[in-house]
Design an enzyme around this catalytic site. Structure first.
Site, mmCIF file in Angstrom:
data_model
loop_
_atom_site.group_PDB
_atom_site.id
_atom_site.type_symbol
_atom_site.label_atom_id
_atom_site.label_comp_id
_atom_site.label_asym_id
_atom_site.label_seq_id
_atom_site.Cartn_x
_atom_site.Cartn_y
_atom_site.Cartn_z
ATOM 1 N N ILE A 125 48.093 0.055 66.823
ATOM 2 C CA ILE A 125 47.097 -0.487 65.894
ATOM 3 C C ILE A 125 47.685 -0.599 64.489
ATOM 4 C CG2 ILE A 125 44.847 -0.070 64.812
ATOM 5 C CD1 ILE A 125 44.002 1.263 67.495
ATOM 6 N N GLU A 182 30.306 13.306 68.381
ATOM 7 C CA GLU A 182 29.617 12.028 68.613
ATOM 8 C C GLU A 182 28.569 12.204 69.702
ATOM 9 O OE1 GLU A 182 32.622 9.072 69.373
ATOM 10 O OE2 GLU A 182 33.569 9.391 67.417
ATOM 11 N N HIS A 220 31.559 4.359 66.595
ATOM 12 C CA HIS A 220 32.779 4.287 67.430
ATOM 13 C C HIS A 220 32.873 2.944 68.166
ATOM 14 C CE1 HIS A 220 35.884 7.021 69.567
ATOM 15 N NE2 HIS A 220 36.324 5.786 69.481
HETATM 16 P P1 NAI Z 1 49.513 4.922 69.165
HETATM 17 O O1 NAI Z 1 49.784 6.109 69.974
HETATM 18 O O2 NAI Z 1 50.132 3.619 69.525
HETATM 19 O O3 NAI Z 1 49.908 5.229 67.641
HETATM 20 C C1 NAI Z 1 49.683 6.439 66.990
HETATM 21 C C2 NAI Z 1 50.799 6.637 65.984
HETATM 22 O O4 NAI Z 1 50.461 7.717 65.131
HETATM 23 C C3 NAI Z 1 52.125 6.998 66.642
HETATM 24 O O5 NAI Z 1 53.127 6.119 66.179
HETATM 25 C C4 NAI Z 1 52.373 8.426 66.191
HETATM 26 O O6 NAI Z 1 53.750 8.716 66.026
HETATM 27 C C5 NAI Z 1 51.649 8.439 64.867
HETATM 28 N N1 NAI Z 1 51.264 9.748 64.370
HETATM 29 C C6 NAI Z 1 50.705 10.778 65.052
HETATM 30 N N2 NAI Z 1 50.435 11.798 64.228
HETATM 31 C C7 NAI Z 1 50.832 11.422 62.990
HETATM 32 C C8 NAI Z 1 50.795 12.037 61.738
HETATM 33 N N3 NAI Z 1 50.324 13.251 61.551
HETATM 34 N N4 NAI Z 1 51.287 11.345 60.693
HETATM 35 C C9 NAI Z 1 51.804 10.103 60.844
HETATM 36 N N5 NAI Z 1 51.853 9.462 62.022
HETATM 37 C C10 NAI Z 1 51.367 10.121 63.087
HETATM 38 O O7 NAI Z 1 47.937 4.789 69.096
HETATM 39 P P2 NAI Z 1 47.058 3.497 68.805
HETATM 40 O O8 NAI Z 1 46.790 2.770 70.043
HETATM 41 O O9 NAI Z 1 47.636 2.764 67.656
HETATM 42 O O10 NAI Z 1 45.689 4.201 68.342
HETATM 43 C C11 NAI Z 1 45.591 4.889 67.119
HETATM 44 C C12 NAI Z 1 44.320 5.690 67.085
HETATM 45 O O11 NAI Z 1 43.185 4.836 67.181
HETATM 46 C C13 NAI Z 1 44.178 6.705 68.211
HETATM 47 O O12 NAI Z 1 43.678 7.902 67.688
HETATM 48 C C14 NAI Z 1 43.150 6.080 69.118
HETATM 49 O O13 NAI Z 1 42.448 7.060 69.829
HETATM 50 C C15 NAI Z 1 42.244 5.382 68.111
HETATM 51 N N6 NAI Z 1 41.452 4.276 68.649
HETATM 52 C C16 NAI Z 1 40.177 4.132 68.202
HETATM 53 C C17 NAI Z 1 39.376 3.120 68.663
HETATM 54 C C18 NAI Z 1 37.991 2.944 68.137
HETATM 55 O O14 NAI Z 1 37.147 2.398 68.860
HETATM 56 N N7 NAI Z 1 37.717 3.338 66.939
HETATM 57 C C19 NAI Z 1 39.858 2.197 69.698
HETATM 58 C C20 NAI Z 1 41.245 2.359 70.027
HETATM 59 C C21 NAI Z 1 41.997 3.400 69.523
#
Ligand code: NAI
Length: 630
Positions: free
Chosen positions: A383, A490, A513
């Site tokens: 994302i 939630e 959400h």
């Molecule tokens: P992803 O796994 O592709 O990316 C997460 C990134 O965060 C990784 O590159 C990781 O190295 C980095 N990261 C982890 N901890 C960190 C920290 N303390 N400081 C800096 N970087 C850190 O995940 P994706 O698909 O991009 O999703 C991101 C978030 O969005 C997840 O928590 C996911 O659950 C949430 N999400 C929320 C949705 C919603 O409906 N609001 C829908 C889809 C995802």
């Protein structure tokens, strides 16, 4: 196959998916407004003939007269029909080629149409029992051979009897005239073929139903030459999964049951015994007890992003492959984040609320553009990185911080610490994952490092921000506005109330959400997960699995595939190969992948001549599961 078994296939709606004359009508009348009326009449006449309510000669004569077809139309028709061969016939092409001597096609239709299609499956023209057209000098179809017994009632019975076949004669068809071959003593077995159409009047009479050719060959113990009948693979879809997933599974030929809610552990234990494929959303909990009750479960499709509801370790121990859709809603989250940034930085919600209350404040004070502002992205994964590209296209200066080493896209700049990013950003947006160490990543200290008047977005996970600290900083004005889509607690469903310390604060956008919740995302999830699951069942590919070692496989043709899942201990591959070499098998291809706990070996062999093989594979120590694709 025993020499004494003969297979006789009906053509229309059995060997092919459709009625050839219907398609001929579409070919002839494709640009005409009367086409649909002619087609309706043709179908009515076909059905009357099929159900035995109109004599075949009468039905055919009327249809031919209506059609006004000529030789050129037939060429076009055959091209169309080549793409309409029944799916299970295509799947079992090898069966036709290997047994061509004992296979006939019988039809009340016409050789000019049928022979070019079935010849591609190795069936000889002399084994096509059908009528022939009569043409005039200009190539117009003016009738058919009325002397052919196939246009008489019970013509199929007479025609088959005239072949003087010995042994079992197995008739496969969808129509009443096909059933008559059994009734009239020409066939010894009749399978009502329902892959394309189901006619109540035929099903009623048939003692054997065949939703596909796989089922027939399986029933007749041709196990070693055909794939497992798909209708015997049962799929349970819970929690209102998108209708497209249902269609995809049905199209594949599986037996699908849907339940719109999630089920409790007890309910699921009762239901899951014979299920091979389970589809769930986010609420159904898959516990070890549920898995113990699932005696035939091969794979679980999670039709969402998160996977905490499934006990992955226990699935792995049982060799159950789990798939989810990690990328389907990336774009949806990005779009919402961008929209919210603009709304917040322009004070839009505050102004809108004021206007609802009759206050007209059109001043530009505190309303700015996002162009040229510094966007700080924390977490540069799927994302975060996609947001980076689009935000830059809108003229923002993008900075990011990620604990892993990530390649900067476009002109985005990598920050070496969280502090650095917080200190320079006008807008901070959180896209980190849910790992425990991210609990309260943004707390009182982090707020201190941010710029005065910063805008903050969280569309990742609820526990990442300390909400108490956020409220304090919103009230003090340090944070100009916030958009929060995810919360530490939630509500589980619509019936539960939501309450948060963020409610009723100005310039705070609260959403339930929904970041990834769009129609496009749900559609993409339905297709993505269903296809992964089907690919696993059909080919053994675990590419994209969240728990098994990932193997992406080439299609296998003219081979049998052995899939062996085991605990990751030394020597299993050697053990498999020793067994295969003892049985004198020729290995066409072999693939191995391991992770910390498990190994997955796929071996393609050219034939399967020893029935002891399965037993030997099963007895290899540390075997979790094996499966053979034919
Ligand atoms: P992803 O796994 O592709 O990316 C997460 C990134 O965060 C990784 O590159 C990781 O190295 C980095 N990261 C982890 N901890 C960190 C920290 N303390 N400081 C800096 N970087 C850190 O995940 P994706 O698909 O991009 O999703 C991101 C978030 O969005 C997840 O928590 C996911 O659950 C949430 N999400 C929320 C949705 C919603 O409906 N609001 C829908 C889809 C995802």
């Amino acid at each position: 196959m025993s020499d004494k078994e003969t297979f006789i296939f009906d053509f229309d709606s059995t060997f092919i998916q459709v009625e050839a004359l219907d398609i001929l009508c579409e070919v002839i009348y494709k640009n005409s407004s009367v086409g649909i009326q002619v087609l309706n009449e043709i179908q009515r006449l076909t059905n009357l003939g099929m159900e035995g309510k109109l004599s075949l000669k009468e039905s055919l004569t009327k249809r031919i007269a209506l059609l006004q077809a000529n030789r050129d139309h037939l060429g076009e028709l055959i091209e169309e029909l080549r793409h309409k061969v029944s799916e299970s016939v295509i799947r079992n092409r090898v069966f036709f080629k290997q047994n061509a001597e004992n296979i006939y096609i019988i039809s009340n239709g016409f050789k000019e149409i049928i022979i070019p299609i079935v010849q591609e499956y190795g069936i000889k023209p002399s084994h096509v029992l059908a009528n022939t057209f009569r043409f005039d000098h200009d190539g117009k179809i003016i009738g058919f051979d009325e002397k052919d017994e196939l246009c008489e009632n019970k013509g199929k019975v007479l025609k088959i009897k005239s072949l003087n076949l010995e042994g079992e004669v197995i008739m496969i068809g969808d129509g009443y005239t096909d059933y008559e071959t059994l009734q009239g003593g020409a066939a010894t077995k009749f399978y009502a073929f329902t892959e394309n159409v189901s006619r109540a009047v035929v099903i009623e009479k048939a003692d054997r139903l065949a939703p596909s050719l796989d089922e027939i060959l399986f029933d007749l113990s041709y196990k070693a030459s055909v794939s497992y009948p798909k209708n015997r693979i049962s799929v349970l879809l819970l929690e209102n999964i998108h209708a497209d997933a249902l269609s995809i599974f049905k199209h594949e030929g599986y037996s699908v049951e849907i339940v719109n809610e999630s089920l409790s552990e007890d309910e699921l234990c009762n239901k899951i015994k014979d299920v091979s494929i389970l589809g769930i959303h986010s609420k159904t909990q898959i516990s070890p007890r549920v898995l113990d009750a699932a005696l035939k479960l091969h794979t679980i499709g999670i039709f969402s992003i998160g996977k905490n509801q499934v006990n992955l370790e226990e699935c792995s121990k049982r060799g159950i492959a789990v798939f989810n859709a990690p990328y389907s809603n990336t774009r949806s989250v990005v779009e919402l984040a961008l929209g919210e940034m603009i709304m917040l930085i322009r004070n839009t919600f505050e102004k809108s609320t004021q206007l609802h209350n009759g206050i007209w404040d059109s001043s530009s004070e505190k309303s700015v553009e996002i162009r040229g502002k510094k966007l700080g992205i924390i977490g540069y994964g799927s994302i975060g990185s996609q947001l980076s590209v689009i935000a830059e296209a809108l003229g923002m200066m993008v900075y990011f911080y990620d604990i892993s080493d990530k390649l900067a896209l476009g002109n985005a700049k990598k920050c070496s610490s969280l502090e650095e990013l917080l200190a320079l950003s006008d807008i901070v947006t959180l896209h980190v994952d849910e790992r425990d160490s991210n609990n309260h990543l943004i707390d009182t200290d982090a707020f201190k490092q941010m710029k005065e008047g910063v805008v903050l977005l969280n569309l990742s996970r609820g526990h990442i921000i300390n909400l108490e600290a956020l409220v304090k900083n919103l009230k003090s004005g340090k944070v100009k506005g916030a958009a929060i889509d995810v919360f530490p607690n939630e509500p589980i469903g619509e019936k539960e109330n939501f309450s948060s310390e963020l409610q009723r604060l100005p310039n705070v956008i609260l959403t339930p959400h929904i970041g990834g919740n769009t129609e496009e995302a749900q559609l993409d999830i339905a297709h993505f997960v269903a296809k992964k699951v089907i690919q696993y069942i059909n080919t053994g590919s675990t590419f994209g699995s969240v728990n098994l070692p990932e193997i992406q496989l080439p299609e296998f043709q003219s081979a049998h595939r052995i899939m062996h899942i085991h605990e990751n201990v030394k020597g299993i591959l050697a053990h498999i190969n020793t067994i295969l070499s003892e049985f004198d098998y020729n290995i066409i291809g072999q693939y191995l992948k391991t992770n910390e706990n498990m190994g997955y070996v796929i071996t393609d062999i050219d034939n399967l001549h020893n029935t002891d093989l399965e037993k030997q594979l099963k007895e290899i120590p540390k075997t979790i599961r094996y499966r053979i694709l034919y």
